[in-house]
Design an enzyme around this catalytic site. Structure first.
Site, PDB file in Angstrom:
ATOM      1  N   LYS A 285       0.840  -1.197   0.000  1.00  0.00           N
ATOM      2  CA  LYS A 285       0.000   0.000   0.000  1.00  0.00           C
ATOM      3  C   LYS A 285       0.885   1.260   0.000  1.00  0.00           C
ATOM      4  O   LYS A 285       2.103   1.174   0.219  1.00  0.00           O
ATOM      5  CB  LYS A 285      -0.918  -0.039   1.225  1.00  0.00           C
ATOM      6  CG  LYS A 285      -1.905  -1.228   1.213  1.00  0.00           C
ATOM      7  CD  LYS A 285      -2.805  -1.188   2.447  1.00  0.00           C
ATOM      8  CE  LYS A 285      -3.808  -2.326   2.420  1.00  0.00           C
ATOM      9  NZ  LYS A 285      -4.756  -2.242   3.577  1.00  0.00           N
TER      10      LYS A 285
ATOM     11  N   TYR B 258     -12.205  -3.180  -3.594  1.00  0.00           N
ATOM     12  CA  TYR B 258     -12.737  -3.147  -2.226  1.00  0.00           C
ATOM     13  C   TYR B 258     -14.264  -3.148  -2.212  1.00  0.00           C
ATOM     14  O   TYR B 258     -14.867  -2.626  -1.261  1.00  0.00           O
ATOM     15  CB  TYR B 258     -12.192  -1.925  -1.489  1.00  0.00           C
ATOM     16  CG  TYR B 258     -10.758  -2.088  -0.996  1.00  0.00           C
ATOM     17  CD1 TYR B 258     -10.393  -3.153  -0.151  1.00  0.00           C
ATOM     18  CD2 TYR B 258      -9.762  -1.183  -1.353  1.00  0.00           C
ATOM     19  CE1 TYR B 258      -9.080  -3.305   0.301  1.00  0.00           C
ATOM     20  CE2 TYR B 258      -8.457  -1.326  -0.889  1.00  0.00           C
ATOM     21  CZ  TYR B 258      -8.123  -2.389  -0.060  1.00  0.00           C
ATOM     22  OH  TYR B 258      -6.831  -2.536   0.406  1.00  0.00           O
TER      23      TYR B 258
ATOM     24  N   ASN C 230      -1.863  -0.284   7.087  1.00  0.00           N
ATOM     25  CA  ASN C 230      -1.242  -1.541   7.526  1.00  0.00           C
ATOM     26  C   ASN C 230      -0.373  -2.191   6.447  1.00  0.00           C
ATOM     27  O   ASN C 230      -0.216  -3.408   6.421  1.00  0.00           O
ATOM     28  CB  ASN C 230      -2.319  -2.496   8.041  1.00  0.00           C
ATOM     29  CG  ASN C 230      -3.421  -2.700   7.016  1.00  0.00           C
ATOM     30  OD1 ASN C 230      -3.272  -2.321   5.853  1.00  0.00           O
ATOM     31  ND2 ASN C 230      -4.504  -3.306   7.432  1.00  0.00           N
TER      32      ASN C 230
ATOM     33  N   HIS D  26      -1.848  -5.630   1.396  1.00  0.00           N
ATOM     34  CA  HIS D  26      -3.107  -6.337   1.142  1.00  0.00           C
ATOM     35  C   HIS D  26      -2.768  -7.734   0.667  1.00  0.00           C
ATOM     36  O   HIS D  26      -1.811  -7.917  -0.085  1.00  0.00           O
ATOM     37  CB  HIS D  26      -3.896  -5.623   0.032  1.00  0.00           C
ATOM     38  CG  HIS D  26      -5.019  -6.482  -0.506  1.00  0.00           C
ATOM     39  ND1 HIS D  26      -6.243  -6.543   0.102  1.00  0.00           N
ATOM     40  CD2 HIS D  26      -5.055  -7.367  -1.542  1.00  0.00           C
ATOM     41  CE1 HIS D  26      -7.012  -7.425  -0.559  1.00  0.00           C
ATOM     42  NE2 HIS D  26      -6.306  -7.927  -1.553  1.00  0.00           N
TER      43      HIS D  26
ATOM     44  N   GLU E 111      -9.180 -10.240  -8.015  1.00  0.00           N
ATOM     45  CA  GLU E 111      -8.251  -9.135  -7.764  1.00  0.00           C
ATOM     46  C   GLU E 111      -7.065  -9.160  -8.733  1.00  0.00           C
ATOM     47  O   GLU E 111      -6.591  -8.108  -9.159  1.00  0.00           O
ATOM     48  CB  GLU E 111      -7.750  -9.208  -6.311  1.00  0.00           C
ATOM     49  CG  GLU E 111      -8.877  -8.944  -5.308  1.00  0.00           C
ATOM     50  CD  GLU E 111      -8.491  -9.240  -3.864  1.00  0.00           C
ATOM     51  OE1 GLU E 111      -7.333  -9.655  -3.619  1.00  0.00           O
ATOM     52  OE2 GLU E 111      -9.345  -9.049  -2.986  1.00  0.00           O
TER      53      GLU E 111
END
Ligand code: IDP
Ligand code: MG
Length: 150
Positions: A15, A55, A122, A125, A136
């Protein structure tokens, strides 16, 4: 049957916080050290429509818009990672969603913490099921055919 055809694949994203903090190498290194193979890798600026598809399960949740804005805040790295049970295995390497309680030894547990933001930052993913992985991978590697000469 070609045995390689049954090897499991997952989509991993570093990310924007991971890219900003120069942790691409650290994250790739943990994946490789575990023994998984990276079969495709790209750095990109995601766009809103990709992220809304990626998402989709979180549409309507209070952190959805902050999550999309965060994922648009800088470049990300997308990878296809391969290996037996890699979906479960990468989520184990990543650790719990909340980095405050993610176990030490995991990517999130060792390298991330609560930043007081509306969305949890965080670092990574990882797909959570075979169906999510397939969906995805198609978003981030549309039409890619992976062929390797052995
Ligand atoms: P995962 O990344 O561990 O699979 P998901 O529940 O799929 O977690 O949530 C997607 C992302 O949305 C998380 O990685 C995190 O960045 C953010 N997120 C999830 N739950 C919350 C929350 O309760 N508050 C703020 N952000 C959240
Ligand atoms: Mg998830």
């Amino acid at each position: 049957m070609n045995p390689a055809a049954s090897v499991e694949r997952t989509l991993v994203l570093v990310k924007p916080d991971g890219v900003r903090r120069n942790l691409i190498g650290e994250i790739v290194s943990r994946i490789e050290a575990k023994g998984y193979s990276i079969s495709a890798l790209r750095m990109l600026d995601a766009d809103r429509s990709m992220l809304e598809t990626h998402y989709a399960e979180h549409v309507g949740k209070p952190f959805f818009e902050p999550l999309v804005e965060f994922m648009l805040s800088g470049p990300i790295v997308a990878m296809i990672v391969e290996g037996n049970r890699v979906i479960e295995g990468f989520r184990s390497l990543a650790g719990a969603t909340d980095p405050t309680v993610a176990a030490p030894g995991t990517i999130r547990g060792d390298l991330a913490r609560d930043q007081g933001t509306k969305v949890v930052q965080n670092l990574v993913h990882g797909s959570d099921s075979l169906e999510s992985a397939k969906r995805e991978i198609e978003i981030f590697f549309a039409g890619l055919t992976i062929e390797r000469k052995s």
